[in-house]
Design a protein around this motif. Structure first.
Motif, short mmCIF file in Angstrom:
data_model
loop_
_atom_site.label_atom_id
_atom_site.label_comp_id
_atom_site.label_asym_id
_atom_site.label_seq_id
_atom_site.Cartn_x
_atom_site.Cartn_y
_atom_site.Cartn_z
N HIS A 120 35.82 41.31 41.01
CA HIS A 120 36.54 40.77 39.85
C HIS A 120 37.75 39.88 40.37
O HIS A 120 38.24 39.03 39.65
N PHE B 62 38.92 35.29 34.26
CA PHE B 62 38.62 36.63 33.67
C PHE B 62 39.67 36.84 32.58
O PHE B 62 40.80 36.80 32.69
N HIS C 221 42.04 37.42 39.54
CA HIS C 221 41.23 37.72 38.49
C HIS C 221 41.49 36.73 37.28
O HIS C 221 40.67 36.23 36.57
N LEU D 183 35.65 36.04 29.26
CA LEU D 183 36.20 34.87 30.21
C LEU D 183 37.11 34.14 29.21
O LEU D 183 37.01 33.87 28.03
N ALA E 14 33.81 42.57 31.34
CA ALA E 14 33.56 41.41 31.16
C ALA E 14 34.35 40.51 30.01
O ALA E 14 34.64 41.21 29.22
N THR F 50 38.53 43.00 30.52
CA THR F 50 38.03 43.73 31.70
C THR F 50 38.56 45.18 32.15
O THR F 50 38.08 46.19 31.92
#
Length: 483
Positions: free
Chosen positions: A270, A182, A177, A222, A220, A187
């Motif tokens: 995820h 991520f 993940h 990144l 979400a 998240t």
């Protein structure tokens, strides 16, 4: 599925489903049951004491974040929306709806990358790369508690429920993940704010299950955005998203009842999988804030830089190192740390927070590394740039062998007079191995408040109120001081 007791010494009556497959059927309901069933009297005193430090730390960071460039942009943005509400945007005169206060304050807490850090239990869960637990949770809980006029005890409970859910989900999800891009604060942090919101609103089991599912579909963020304003945006958006999830669920919005364990759910989509044993029966057993604990940052930079900075400061003092005498510095870590510390020649303060080279250079030159050192001006000084060129950052076999659940950092300094000085640390100041006391966190809070040019009398009153937060009859005793 049946109700039974789980959680060991936590004293919490969990809904523990008959988990009978690798997918952990019923896991979402188990998490929701923890949220619904947990009571304030079941929080260990040790947990409450640790939590006070992180709560005070988070408020101070929101103050500092209110004067960051990102803070100014958010305040201008909210002002143009002609919003109204009763929730405080910390460090400002703005009062907005709960979700928008959580958004702004979540960004503020994480703006300087100075907030607390969850520590991993399992060796393949990279140390320091799980979540910043307070940034998405506290802003959501504080906004709702202020608007509902909750007690300090109710805020404390919701905060701990939220960060525990966040932390156990982060511990369980496959390391892929994080490794694949991520940002787990974004998240997993969405579940924290949803859990805290569900607790404060008193949602029942079925509604809380739906709130978690709605939150998951908003999860979400990144890591490619590290070193930019979008990293703290992740925390703010997670704080806001959890409030939206709880509000919609409470209004009757529908969602799946197995968002965590489903083959198309959060863990699989995820992360490609998860460790069931890291979360099943583990909520509050033990509480993550107690074991393995959380790390509170002494420096406004990525936590992976802190063992190196702690070691370098110690060596500078012990050997009275003159920066003019430094020929070369080698900084060695495990291979996961350079994956996050990606800015080797930073050009601004945000990139500098993820630059091991800058962090070591500024400590060498200034013998400290606080908010005043992490500025665009400092990053672009000629002497800083010259010192950065003397620092080699890479993988060291001994640090690699120590395991990824540590931040092992090995420093080797070569001086122009021929001396070689070395040091090593697995953990930095502020970690459970070398913790900050409430008084030390209060000093950090004062520094954040001073940086924000915040009133000194209110600063001291806030420190005193948070010290007895769980005994406040109204959270508004605290929030009226924060604007």
């Amino acid at each position: 599925m049946a109700a039974s007791s789980a959680g060991g010494g936590s004293g919490i009556r969990h809904f523990t489903p008959d988990i009978h497959s690798e997918r952990g059927e019923g896991l979402t309901r188990e998490v929701a049951s923890f949220i619904v069933d947990c009571r304030g009297g079941q929080l260990p005193e040790e947990l409450i004491e640790v939590g006070r430090k992180s709560i005070l730390d988070g408020i101070g960071l929101a103050l500092a974040g209110s004067v960051a460039r990102s803070g100014r942009i958010v305040q201008n943005y909210l002002g143009k929306q002609h919003l109204s509400g009763d929730a405080t945007v910390i460090g400002t005169a703005l009062r907005v709806a709960e979700r928008f206060a959580a958004f702004a304050n979540g960004i503020g807490v994480h703006a300087d990358d100075y907030d607390d850090t969850q520590l991993a239990v399992q060796e393949d869960r990279v140390y320091g790369l799980l979540t910043h637990p307070t940034a998405p949770c506290l802003p959501a809980a504080l906004a709702i508690a202020e608007c509902r006029d909750n007690t300090g005890g109710e805020l404390t409970l919701a905060y701990h429920v939220g960060v525990e859910v966040e932390s156990k989900i982060a511990e369980a999800i496959s390391p892929r993940h994080y490794q694949h891009g991520f940002h787990s604060t974004a998240t997993c942090g969405t579940f924290a704010s949803a859990a805290a919101a569900a607790k404060l609103h008193g949602l029942d089991l079925a509604t809380t299950v739906r709130a978690l599912a709605i939150a998951a579909s908003q999860a979400a963020g990144l890591r490619e955005n590290f070193g930019t304003m979008t990293k703290p945006f992740h925390a703010g958006r997670a704080a806001e998203a959890g409030i939206i999830a709880a509000d919609l669920a409470n209004a009757g919005w529908t969602a799946t009842d197995r968002i965590l364990e489903s083959p198309r759910g959060f863990f699989q989509a995820h992360g490609g999988g998860y460790a069931l044993e890291a979360i099943h029966g583990k909520l509050g057993n033990p509480w993550t804030f107690i074991d393995p604990g959380v790390s509170i940052k002494p420096h406004p930079s990525g936590s992976l830089t802190h063992p190196g900075m702690t070691t370098m400061l110690k060596l500078i003092v012990e050997h009275d190192i003159d920066p003019a005498q430094v020929e070369r510095v080698a900084v060695g870590t495990n291979h996961n740390m350079p994956n996050a510390l990606i800015h080797h020649r930073p050009s601004d303060d945000l990139q500098a927070k993820f630059s091991m080279e800058f962090c070591i250079a500024i400590v060498l030159l200034e013998r400290r590394g606080g908010l005043p050192e992490f500025t665009d001006e400092a990053v672009n000084r000629d002497d800083v740039k010259a010192m950065i060129e003397k620092i080699d950052f890479g993988v060291h076999p001994d640090a690699e062998a120590a395991g990824y659940h540590k931040m092992t950092t090995i420093i080797d300094i070569e001086l122009k007079d021929g001396r070689r000085i070395s040091g090593r640390a697995d953990f930095g100041k502020g970690s459970p191995a070398n913790p900050m006391s409430y008084a030390e966190v209060a000093d950090k809070f004062r520094g954040c408040a001073e940086f924000a040019r915040f009133d000194g009398d209110r600063t001291e009153r806030i420190i005193g109120l948070v010290r007895k937060l769980e005994r406040l009859e109204s959270v508004r005793e605290l929030t009226e001081l924060l604007g």
